[in-house]
Design a protein around this motif. Sequence first.
Motif, mmCIF file in Angstrom:
data_model
loop_
_atom_site.group_PDB
_atom_site.id
_atom_site.type_symbol
_atom_site.label_atom_id
_atom_site.label_comp_id
_atom_site.label_asym_id
_atom_site.label_seq_id
_atom_site.Cartn_x
_atom_site.Cartn_y
_atom_site.Cartn_z
ATOM 1 N N PRO A 71 0.814 -1.221 0.000
ATOM 2 C CA PRO A 71 0.000 0.000 0.000
ATOM 3 C C PRO A 71 0.844 1.267 0.000
ATOM 4 C CG PRO A 71 0.026 -0.985 2.181
ATOM 5 C CD PRO A 71 0.743 -1.943 1.286
ATOM 6 N N GLN A 72 0.360 2.255 -0.713
ATOM 7 C CA GLN A 72 0.993 3.566 -0.782
ATOM 8 C C GLN A 72 -0.094 4.637 -0.704
ATOM 9 O OE1 GLN A 72 4.623 2.411 -3.908
ATOM 10 N NE2 GLN A 72 2.945 3.723 -4.538
ATOM 11 N N LEU A 73 0.223 5.756 -0.090
ATOM 12 C CA LEU A 73 -0.706 6.872 -0.003
ATOM 13 C C LEU A 73 -0.065 8.086 -0.659
ATOM 14 C CD1 LEU A 73 -3.482 7.745 1.115
ATOM 15 C CD2 LEU A 73 -2.268 8.607 3.134
ATOM 16 N N GLY A 74 -0.752 8.678 -1.636
ATOM 17 C CA GLY A 74 -0.192 9.793 -2.383
ATOM 18 C C GLY A 74 -0.971 11.078 -2.209
ATOM 19 N N PHE A 114 8.017 10.553 3.401
ATOM 20 C CA PHE A 114 8.428 11.905 3.758
ATOM 21 C C PHE A 114 8.032 12.247 5.195
ATOM 22 C CE2 PHE A 114 7.903 11.965 -0.866
ATOM 23 C CZ PHE A 114 9.111 12.525 -1.264
ATOM 24 N N ILE A 115 7.147 11.435 5.768
ATOM 25 C CA ILE A 115 6.635 11.701 7.107
ATOM 26 C C ILE A 115 7.278 10.804 8.158
ATOM 27 C CG2 ILE A 115 4.544 11.790 8.536
ATOM 28 C CD1 ILE A 115 2.963 12.265 5.958
ATOM 29 N N LYS A 116 7.484 9.511 7.807
ATOM 30 C CA LYS A 116 8.070 8.576 8.757
ATOM 31 C C LYS A 116 8.898 7.537 8.026
ATOM 32 C CE LYS A 116 4.191 5.307 8.823
ATOM 33 N NZ LYS A 116 3.263 4.555 9.686
ATOM 34 N N LYS A 117 9.779 6.855 8.773
ATOM 35 C CA LYS A 117 10.606 5.801 8.191
ATOM 36 C C LYS A 117 9.772 4.546 7.985
ATOM 37 C CE LYS A 117 15.069 7.283 10.080
ATOM 38 N NZ LYS A 117 16.233 6.869 10.902
ATOM 39 N N MET A 118 9.963 3.913 6.830
ATOM 40 C CA MET A 118 9.204 2.712 6.509
ATOM 41 C C MET A 118 9.856 2.001 5.331
ATOM 42 S SD MET A 118 5.906 4.480 4.628
ATOM 43 C CE MET A 118 5.219 2.893 4.173
#
Length: 336
Positions: free
Chosen positions: A268-271, A289-293
């Motif tokens: 899953p990805q959120l754009g 860009f918000i958290k490490k993953m």
Amino acid sequence: SYLFSKNLPSQTVGFIEDSTSLVVADGIYAEQRLIIKELTWEEYGLSYGRILKRIDDKMFLGAITINRLFGFHSAGVFMKSAELQVDNQEGTFVNIEDGNYWYNEPARFAGKGWSGSLGFTFKKMKKDVSNYVPHSVYGSCQYPKYKYKIGVSLLDVGAIKFDQQALYNSFDEDTPIDSIKNWTDITEQALAEADGNEFTSWLPAALSVQYDHNFNNYIYGHLALINRITLPSMRGVERSNMFSASVRFETKKFSASIPLTLHEYKYPQLGLSLRLWFIIIGTDQILPFIKKMDLYSADVYAYIKIPIFISPECRFKKHKDKKKRGHYKKYMCPAW
């Protein structure tokens, strides 16, 4: 530029990035159907689209794009089966059972080719469009709204032939690459002998199906499926499989879209995509860009799209010339 990799172990990734400082534990690391492909090119194209048929509140459209391609760089390796044998005392060895690779020295116009895209769209309109003529006084100089639309497209079908400082070769059964100290050793030994000095790289062709629903002329829902059609062993790059669902707010001057994407149908990805008038910026993966993953794909895009909202024929609606205004009324007002 497009990069595609598959089945690449973390040890190999670290070795490619920096083998001089990276310490990999001794052992044998098996790799099955390892794929790394890269292609960089520029393209210039022409597109043509038109309404194919209008029946009551239904509209059928088609479009085609032809591109002239100029290749800059292409490189890749496909290994059906390989082993990375790490011995920090004696050196590192790679045994490759079967595979092939290709490479060219980066240069503008290092290769040339053609590509094309073809698409068809069905629209369910909110009113009868049997007599609709786009961008014309005969069509009331209006753009009718749709309830929903369904599209099918064949994308980026084409290839680039590289014939300048290019080569390709195949790995024979149990081909060894000995005494590896860094990634440069691999390229120097592998490129020492070549089967040929030109090759063809295919673009990331895909089949795409889309559905777009208009809820209230401002809020839209969108579904899209993209499935690659390139063969894994083929030279050139491959497009990632993708399924996405998004919601968007859209006006003439501003739009915002939030897509939820399943990369390779499982990650899953959120754009986020934003448009202010004719400037568009966005990304299909904003969470890193918000958290490490864990990261399976990444992109950031920005472009300028200048639409023509009013055709020259319809601009005289506000013109002071009485003759032009009379001409508009002649076609726009019913006889009764």
